[in-house]
Motif scaffolding. Sequence first.
Motif, short mmCIF file in Angstrom:
data_model
loop_
_atom_site.label_atom_id
_atom_site.label_comp_id
_atom_site.label_asym_id
_atom_site.label_seq_id
_atom_site.Cartn_x
_atom_site.Cartn_y
_atom_site.Cartn_z
N SER A 116 0.81 -1.21 0.00
CA SER A 116 0.00 0.00 0.00
C SER A 116 0.86 1.27 0.00
O SER A 116 0.33 2.37 -0.13
CB SER A 116 -0.94 0.00 1.21
N VAL A 117 2.17 1.12 0.16
CA VAL A 117 3.03 2.31 0.13
C VAL A 117 3.18 2.76 -1.32
O VAL A 117 3.53 1.97 -2.19
CB VAL A 117 4.41 1.99 0.73
N ASP A 118 2.89 4.03 -1.56
CA ASP A 118 3.00 4.58 -2.91
C ASP A 118 4.47 4.55 -3.34
O ASP A 118 5.33 5.14 -2.71
CB ASP A 118 2.49 6.03 -2.92
N ILE A 119 4.70 3.84 -4.42
CA ILE A 119 6.07 3.63 -4.88
C ILE A 119 6.75 4.95 -5.25
O ILE A 119 7.98 5.08 -5.25
CB ILE A 119 6.08 2.63 -6.06
N ASN A 120 5.93 5.98 -5.53
CA ASN A 120 6.51 7.26 -5.93
C ASN A 120 7.32 7.93 -4.82
O ASN A 120 8.26 8.65 -5.08
CB ASN A 120 5.40 8.21 -6.40
N PHE A 121 6.90 7.65 -3.56
CA PHE A 121 7.67 8.22 -2.45
C PHE A 121 9.10 7.68 -2.48
O PHE A 121 10.06 8.40 -2.25
CB PHE A 121 7.02 7.87 -1.12
N GLU A 122 9.19 6.37 -2.74
CA GLU A 122 10.52 5.76 -2.79
C GLU A 122 11.30 6.28 -3.97
O GLU A 122 12.49 6.58 -3.86
CB GLU A 122 10.38 4.24 -2.87
N LYS A 123 10.60 6.41 -5.10
CA LYS A 123 11.30 6.91 -6.29
C LYS A 123 11.84 8.31 -6.05
O LYS A 123 12.96 8.63 -6.41
CB LYS A 123 10.33 6.93 -7.48
N ALA A 124 10.99 9.13 -5.40
CA ALA A 124 11.41 10.51 -5.13
C ALA A 124 12.67 10.52 -4.28
O ALA A 124 13.63 11.24 -4.56
CB ALA A 124 10.28 11.25 -4.42
N ILE B 157 -6.82 3.28 3.85
CA ILE B 157 -7.50 3.98 2.75
C ILE B 157 -7.67 5.45 3.10
O ILE B 157 -8.09 5.78 4.20
CB ILE B 157 -8.88 3.35 2.50
N ASP B 158 -7.37 6.31 2.15
CA ASP B 158 -7.60 7.73 2.33
C ASP B 158 -9.11 7.97 2.29
O ASP B 158 -9.75 7.70 1.27
CB ASP B 158 -6.90 8.48 1.18
N LYS B 185 -8.46 -4.35 -1.03
CA LYS B 185 -8.43 -5.72 -1.52
C LYS B 185 -7.19 -6.50 -1.05
O LYS B 185 -7.31 -7.63 -0.59
CB LYS B 185 -8.45 -5.68 -3.04
N GLY B 186 -6.03 -5.86 -1.14
CA GLY B 186 -4.80 -6.56 -0.74
C GLY B 186 -4.90 -7.06 0.70
O GLY B 186 -4.63 -8.22 0.99
N GLY B 187 -5.29 -6.16 1.59
CA GLY B 187 -5.40 -6.51 3.00
C GLY B 187 -6.48 -7.54 3.24
O GLY B 187 -6.32 -8.45 4.05
N ILE B 188 -7.59 -7.39 2.54
CA ILE B 188 -8.70 -8.33 2.73
C ILE B 188 -8.28 -9.73 2.29
O ILE B 188 -8.53 -10.71 2.98
CB ILE B 188 -9.95 -7.86 1.96
N LEU B 189 -7.60 -9.79 1.15
CA LEU B 189 -7.13 -11.10 0.69
C LEU B 189 -6.16 -11.72 1.68
O LEU B 189 -6.25 -12.90 2.00
CB LEU B 189 -6.45 -10.97 -0.68
#
Lengths: 223, 264, 255, 364
Positions: A116-124, B157-158, B185-189
């Motif tokens: 769930s971590v936005d990969i863009n933060f890492e890219k930045a 979730i935001d 979904k990821g967490g639920i799975l």
Amino acid sequence: MFAQLTDWYPVLLSVRVAVIATVVVTCLGLPVSRLLARGEFFGKDVLEAVITLPLVLPPSVVGYGLLILIGKNGLLGKMLAELGVTLIFTWWAAVIASTVVAFPLMYQSAKAAFKSVDINFEKAARTLGASELRIFFTITLPLAWPGILAGLVLTFARALGEFGATLMVAGNIPGQTQTIPLAIYFAVGAGKNEMARTLVAVITVFSFIVIYWVNRWAKKHQN
Amino acid sequence: MLTTRINIFQGVFWLIFILITIFLVVLVGGLLFYGKWAAFVSVIHHPEFHFAVVFTLWTSLLATALAAVVAVPCGFILSRYSFPGKVLIDTLMDIPIVLPPLVSGIALLILFGPVLGDALARLGMDIVFSTRGVVVAQWFIATPFAIRTFKQAFDSIDPRMENVARTLGYSPAGVFVRVTVPLAKGGILGGLTMAWARALGEFGATAMLAGITRLKTETLSVAIFLNMSIGDIQFAMATAVIMLLVALLLMIAFKVFAGTGVRL
Amino acid sequence: MKKIFVFLTLMLFVVGAVAGCGGAKEKVELTVSAAASLQDVTGELKEIYEKQHSGVTITYNLASSGALQQQIEQGAPADLFISAGKSQMDALAGKGLIVDSSRKDLLGNELVLVAGKDSALTGFEGLTDASVKRISTGDPDTVPAGQYAKETLTSLKLWDQLQPKMVPAKDVRQVLTYVETGDVEAGLVYRTDAAISKDVKIVAAAPAGSNKPIVYPMAVIKSTKNQKEAEAFAAFLQSDDAVKVFEKYGFKVLK
Amino acid sequence: MNQDLLEACALTVNVGKFSLKNIGFSMGPDDYVVILGPTGCGKTVLLESIAGLRLLNGGALFLSGKEITHLPPERRRLGFAYQDSLLYPFLTVQENILFGARARGLKEAPEMRRRMAYLAETMNITHLLGRYPRFLSGGERQRVSLARAILTKPPLLLLDEPLSSLDRQTRHATQELLREIHLAEGIGIIHVTHDFSEALQLGSHMLMLHNGQVEQAGKPRDIFFHPATEFAAKFLHGENLIPGKVVGREGKLWFEHGGDILLGPLPECCLPKGLSPAGNSLTMFIRAGSIRLSRAGEAPAANSWSALISDVIINSTHVDVYCHGNGSSWQSSLSLAEWQGLDLSRGERVRLSVDPEYLHVIPQ
């Protein structure tokens, strides 16, 4: 209703085992889940399923597998024996049992969190020249923290309550390897209901306090 | 300089990763090769094994479905609403994980025996020593895992993602189905996998509440116990390994099944 | 995601159908709570009995005697209880949960010392040797076999001395597993259990009189709704037909 | 008079310890309202309340004359877009844009398809329709987010800092796009921002919030030159805020600072309303660009005073000169040409002057 608890050894041992197992699971689980959350390679699905397996097997079977592995004549046991290390029937075996059984819990939670971590933060961060290690500890880990915390709670709870596998490899030696769940099992079996109830109360209250404290802490740091 | 740092970091991760994998493979392999191949063949052809596989699958899947039914609202409420004593309740829902299965089993036995037994019997819904008891025990053991992971998934979730959907014309229920669930979904799975795996391997509480009766309340875990207690370790381990394989296949199938069309 | 819901709903449906199948039965179903180590022999007896009595179905609930005792105390619907030890039955009798008149000592067994196949151990006195690092018995407080083992070792004046080597197990099976894998050098188990395992050998039998007689008591549970049928089955277990089967598995039948 | 598009009456919203108090304003269908304020002033809360995402603790809302106070957000049919575009990662760009149509069961409707194609064309995102949001740049995401918000032609579009996460170039292009949406689509817009230059460029009306209350409302240009409060003046980067008194002389009002400086006569329009100003302590507000600067040798004239240059900051477009005089700091902005003609440096004495029509006083 309750018995006087004269022997605190199982309580102390359980705490020690659960804490060490949680630490070990965290140290092993985070890298593994991080790799599998991001990497794509052939056979990843199978590998993931393999990692989840200790959760599927009845703990006594996991214990049996561990016995074959780290027992005196086991593959690993023989190697360790040559180094002068015996694991079987020591409380370290209890740590190993708890670790194996709880590992999938950390893996599943942390993997979802890393995903769930936005990969863009890492890219930045990478474009700013941060090293991978630094990115992991200063960007990825803090962002994934709530999920990892959930994994920690599950791991700790599971390790604290672990019975089947522990009984098999650590044995039930009072004063050496007898954790609370083991003590409860044998107290129930011996008809010492007061003692069993007391131990259940102790483990419940203790875990309640720890998890409550973690939850409170998490809630405070959420904002 | 940069590349070497990346390599050390990734190297350590890969090292741990490979070691763990080897460890688990050896652990499972130990079970596999400790038994004899003949045992596998006889296990696969054994009618008792067929019963246990089918029985375990439907009880554990039903228990997982029931766990999801409970965990979705519980996780959602714990994630989205604030009320006095919330942390307390949140903590309470983790406690069944800590309890040794035997204790959970006795607690369930007391609840469905002396406390609710008569009322349930009048409804024709006996729990103790019945197949329903197996589902109840598995459900009880599996649910906390689902609740905790679902809550976590909803937390991540935001809420503004959901707000936008409201303004685009979705009712709260529509938002939940179209936005919240896909995002979580990821967490639920992950939670479902954990819950199901736990239900599948559950023995202690099941044995206490539902009893251990051949061909009636015999899950794979129970079958393993029964075979071990008459000394047929080969048969028990072969059962365990096949149980693993079944679980493995189902997990992969589930992932593929749930993963099609949606890429996160 | 939609698919998952469809899948789960489908599962619920299937399960509902399966759960709904449990229709009314005209047959009497007897639930016998028996020590897990008895499952093979009792399984064979069930077949014989059901052939003779078409109106009765025997269902075994198999677990450790302690767990069975717990279930009965919590009102689990058992009709007959066959315990591997006296104390569990005594506990139930003390709470008035069994039909006292129906209580019988059904079977007898013998305690033996077992060791790995290649062990040099020749008798109980060898247990004090340094080469024997670990000994496993059932937990003396909870496992009947452990209780008997304690009595034997105490009467041989070995108990206190051997204490540091002891690994208490949750049942006889666990003791055998430890001996089979070589993690303990010796263990004390019932003769019937030792006979099943191919990887252990019987070193010695417990000297006569060194422990209280090993008995498997049985009794009808007071809350049973099928007392007549339960008593009939109990009588069958003591019949000559049953004795033959028990002896085949190495049990002594007490009359 | 045209019917109001949106009328907000005495809105009150409590969010924990913070509360939005008594907010009232109205806007017509052709208005572009900018809500301006610092972080934490309640801008987003106000916007979310209008959208129905927060419950009102008091007040009423009317959309095109109909009360919507108690309508849930999905029945208000307003467009809404947050600062970070918040596209749904599990949907393609096209599915994201059509998300609102799907809610009304119109996902496959030809008019929606046409509308989507048209919007994609005007916003230059046609080539992205099949992609997933994670492959889009910030500006592209924001355009998709806008397209999603206006797909079903809402009468009113609510934007929460739509430009602040964009880089300068993209920001300019998106600003143009917003103007176009406003004019070509005929959609009223409420645009929340903390950047007053955005407000000046886009807004036809401005609402300035401070601590959950309306600080000032009006046309952006008026507020920019005539802030009603010291907070407003400061927030609009008011360079010269000089304390002093208003005195009456020869039937006119004058501003007096430190006894030596007398500025005026004050233009009627810029005095605080409902206040008898004479004798009151007030603050003088003069934009740096309104203060002229000349060499010290020139003869003293009305509305001029002497000062010492304390600092000079040369920008690519203008020069900021900081001076010290009569116990106060003054800032003057000069064009580069003016600066070159004067050729001054730090420490030199200069003469500052201001045209009375640029004077503006605000209550202290």
